[in-house]
Design a protein around this motif. Sequence first.
Motif, PDB file in Angstrom:
ATOM      1  N   VAL A 346      -5.886  17.208  -5.916  1.00 50.14           N
ATOM      2  CA  VAL A 346      -6.261  16.317  -7.017  1.00 50.14           C
ATOM      3  C   VAL A 346      -5.075  15.487  -7.492  1.00 50.14           C
ATOM      4  O   VAL A 346      -5.182  14.268  -7.668  1.00 50.14           O
ATOM      5  N   ASP A 347      -3.920  16.128  -7.720  1.00 47.90           N
ATOM      6  CA  ASP A 347      -2.784  15.364  -8.257  1.00 47.90           C
ATOM      7  C   ASP A 347      -2.284  14.352  -7.229  1.00 47.90           C
ATOM      8  O   ASP A 347      -1.886  13.243  -7.586  1.00 47.90           O
ATOM      9  N   HIS A 348      -2.331  14.723  -5.946  1.00 46.91           N
ATOM     10  CA  HIS A 348      -1.941  13.761  -4.910  1.00 46.91           C
ATOM     11  C   HIS A 348      -2.864  12.561  -4.921  1.00 46.91           C
ATOM     12  O   HIS A 348      -2.427  11.415  -4.780  1.00 46.91           O
ATOM     13  N   LEU A 349      -4.151  12.853  -5.101  1.00 46.83           N
ATOM     14  CA  LEU A 349      -5.160  11.786  -5.128  1.00 46.83           C
ATOM     15  C   LEU A 349      -4.864  10.777  -6.229  1.00 46.83           C
ATOM     16  O   LEU A 349      -4.810   9.565  -6.001  1.00 46.83           O
ATOM     17  N   MET A 350      -4.612  11.303  -7.437  1.00 53.73           N
ATOM     18  CA  MET A 350      -4.340  10.420  -8.571  1.00 53.73           C
ATOM     19  C   MET A 350      -3.028   9.665  -8.368  1.00 53.73           C
ATOM     20  O   MET A 350      -2.950   8.461  -8.602  1.00 53.73           O
ATOM     21  N   GLY A 351      -2.001  10.400  -7.922  1.00 53.30           N
ATOM     22  CA  GLY A 351      -0.704   9.770  -7.699  1.00 53.30           C
ATOM     23  C   GLY A 351      -0.811   8.655  -6.671  1.00 53.30           C
ATOM     24  O   GLY A 351      -0.230   7.588  -6.835  1.00 53.30           O
ATOM     25  N   PHE A 352      -1.599   8.890  -5.636  1.00 50.74           N
ATOM     26  CA  PHE A 352      -1.747   7.884  -4.583  1.00 50.74           C
ATOM     27  C   PHE A 352      -2.364   6.611  -5.135  1.00 50.74           C
ATOM     28  O   PHE A 352      -1.925   5.509  -4.799  1.00 50.74           O
ATOM     29  N   ALA A 353      -3.355   6.762  -6.015  1.00 51.47           N
ATOM     30  CA  ALA A 353      -4.007   5.569  -6.560  1.00 51.47           C
ATOM     31  C   ALA A 353      -3.087   4.826  -7.506  1.00 51.47           C
ATOM     32  O   ALA A 353      -2.904   3.619  -7.392  1.00 51.47           O
ATOM     33  N   TRP A 354      -2.481   5.558  -8.465  1.00 50.08           N
ATOM     34  CA  TRP A 354      -1.759   4.888  -9.548  1.00 50.08           C
ATOM     35  C   TRP A 354      -0.339   4.506  -9.158  1.00 50.08           C
ATOM     36  O   TRP A 354       0.188   3.525  -9.653  1.00 50.08           O
ATOM     37  N   LYS A 355       0.301   5.341  -8.325  1.00 56.80           N
ATOM     38  CA  LYS A 355       1.711   5.073  -8.035  1.00 56.80           C
ATOM     39  C   LYS A 355       1.905   4.322  -6.739  1.00 56.80           C
ATOM     40  O   LYS A 355       2.959   3.765  -6.509  1.00 56.80           O
ATOM     41  N   PHE A 356       0.923   4.334  -5.855  1.00 53.41           N
ATOM     42  CA  PHE A 356       1.136   3.673  -4.573  1.00 53.41           C
ATOM     43  C   PHE A 356       0.220   2.461  -4.377  1.00 53.41           C
ATOM     44  O   PHE A 356       0.688   1.337  -4.229  1.00 53.41           O
ATOM     45  N   LEU A 357      -1.094   2.690  -4.437  1.00 56.46           N
ATOM     46  CA  LEU A 357      -2.016   1.591  -4.135  1.00 56.46           C
ATOM     47  C   LEU A 357      -1.971   0.497  -5.189  1.00 56.46           C
ATOM     48  O   LEU A 357      -1.998  -0.686  -4.872  1.00 56.46           O
ATOM     49  N   LEU A 358      -1.882   0.904  -6.469  1.00 56.38           N
ATOM     50  CA  LEU A 358      -1.932  -0.101  -7.535  1.00 56.38           C
ATOM     51  C   LEU A 358      -0.730  -1.037  -7.507  1.00 56.38           C
ATOM     52  O   LEU A 358      -0.901  -2.264  -7.503  1.00 56.38           O
ATOM     53  N   PRO A 359       0.533  -0.519  -7.450  1.00 51.72           N
ATOM     54  CA  PRO A 359       1.661  -1.462  -7.356  1.00 51.72           C
ATOM     55  C   PRO A 359       1.595  -2.316  -6.097  1.00 51.72           C
ATOM     56  O   PRO A 359       1.911  -3.516  -6.151  1.00 51.72           O
ATOM     57  N   LEU A 360       1.139  -1.734  -5.008  1.00 53.25           N
ATOM     58  CA  LEU A 360       1.055  -2.498  -3.771  1.00 53.25           C
ATOM     59  C   LEU A 360       0.028  -3.625  -3.913  1.00 53.25           C
ATOM     60  O   LEU A 360       0.271  -4.753  -3.451  1.00 53.25           O
ATOM     61  N   ALA A 361      -1.090  -3.330  -4.574  1.00 49.89           N
ATOM     62  CA  ALA A 361      -2.122  -4.363  -4.761  1.00 49.89           C
ATOM     63  C   ALA A 361      -1.608  -5.477  -5.657  1.00 49.89           C
ATOM     64  O   ALA A 361      -1.870  -6.661  -5.413  1.00 49.89           O
TER      65      ALA A 361
END
Lengths: 417, 172
Positions: A346-361
């Motif tokens: 779960v924490d990896h899932l959230m971290g992936f969305a907020w810390k990786f995909l969002l800045p990249l987008a």
Amino acid sequence: MTPINPDQLIVQLTQWALSFLDSYPLVAVLVAILLSTVPLIAVFPGCFAITTWLERKGLARIQNRIGPNRTGPLGILQPAADGIKMLLKEDIVPKTSDRLAHFLAPVVLMVPAFTILSVLPFNRNMIPAAVDTGVILFFALGSVSTLAVFMAGWSSRNKYSLLGGMRAIAQMVSYELPLVLSGVTVIMMTGSLDTTKIVAQQQLSEWIQSSNAGLQCLGQIIGWNVFTPWGFAGFLIFFVASLAEINRCPFDLPEADSEIVAGHLTEYSGFKYALFFMSEYVSAFAINGLSTTLFLGGWSGPNIRPPWSDDPNALLIPGFVWFFAKMFALMLVMIWIRGTLPRLRVDHLMGFAWKFLLPLAIMNIFVGGFYYYAPRWHGIPVVGWPIGFLVMYLSYECIGRLNRGPKTAQRVYHYAS
Amino acid sequence: MIITFSILSAIAVISALLAVRLRNLVHATLTLMAFFVALAGLFILLMAEFLAAVQILVYVGAVGILILFAIMLTQQVTGNVKEHIEAHGALWGLAGATAVLLTLLLPAILKTALPLQPVVETIDPSVRALGLNLMAPYTIALQVIALLLTAALLGAVVIAISPEKSEEEKKS
């Protein structure tokens, strides 16, 4: 008699059928509505049946099994058997459940799943609802499915269901951001929210209308958004986020069967479960259709003008063939991912969305803007392409490195060496 | 048109009333969302499909879900059915609320020529016009809202970081 144009055959047939009703405008409107909605309701459940079979066969292949092989040749009739089983099963509703919400949840999930299909252009002039704000309508109606999953989870009065529902909300709300933001880049570059315009922008009309068959083919492909740096990055972000948005592996935490039985689906049985199952697949088709439209050129594909036609826009292969081919190709990638990747925490899932995909987008939006205004040489983005690609690659590397957690020391075994 | 309007308004009014009256908080939220959807339908009737889409996106997709999240964090989802709030002078409150609403709305109602539908059909409802308006005359308002939202976001992050945890991290 105009020469037959295979690309527009269905559209012409529809218009021909409607021309008989010219004197009855009210009936004509009703028939036109039916002609644009009934195919959606007929075709997509059919696609769903084929996909369940494909998924079973594909997963079986990956897991070194045979898969369904008792029902018809290669088990192709398995979906029919499944459907009959689902229909005949008893509909069990838990005693303490909230009956109305429990009953409404599959409906609330189903209606938007089918409605969002209507803004996708399947071919030229073949869009059920040609609205000005297609993309935003898609995202808006798509966000209703979060509510349906929550309703299902909460109304079942089951701890596992509720946990699944809460997980689904957290996940879908988080991943909606990178999903929409990666789509925003395309909207920004096209300057329109209209899905037909987004497809038209990805075709080089000069090449398509030339007499050279090779150029005609190439003109339908070379303009796809996925071949630009922002389009490539956007497509990948969009695809990953869409996996999470429709709760597919490796983001299927809301129905993680090893932890919370089946999440929000735990207390559903019989036909309601089948409805849930179908809506999930239909929304998968819809979101793959949207990524096809936004990044993979929609209905355009390697295509030439039929030799007997003079119409510069006529095409030999109907566009919807390419559309469905691309949609199914993305579906196959999803099945492939499901068979090979483990589920996230779960924490990896959230971290992936907020810390990786969002800045990249967000970075992708800036790159898109740069690409748009960068100087071009004879229409070729000689500056925008390499620099945009470099910036996207560097930001991918940097954000990825920043996300790397603290390095854990290598474990030392004292007694078991 | 008038039939659609009546049906949508009836749904809106009934679900709004239910949202206030229902004892179960989750039910109240769900009816509130039905109200939002009916309102989006009314926007579509006024040819404002962008506004309708945003209505669903923001209110059903975000605000409603946020309310549900908040409810899930509370102890008691269902209020005590037997317990009734003693409402002295409910009528006075109703009258007061109606009076305030009327004073706010009356000038607008008196100014408008009814029926509105022919006027609505002449308006250009395109997103382009909306975007151009947001970029040219209302830029400052947009920027101020953006700043406010960013400040709220940062504030939320600051509140979420607990000072004790950071000290623990220093130790380890």
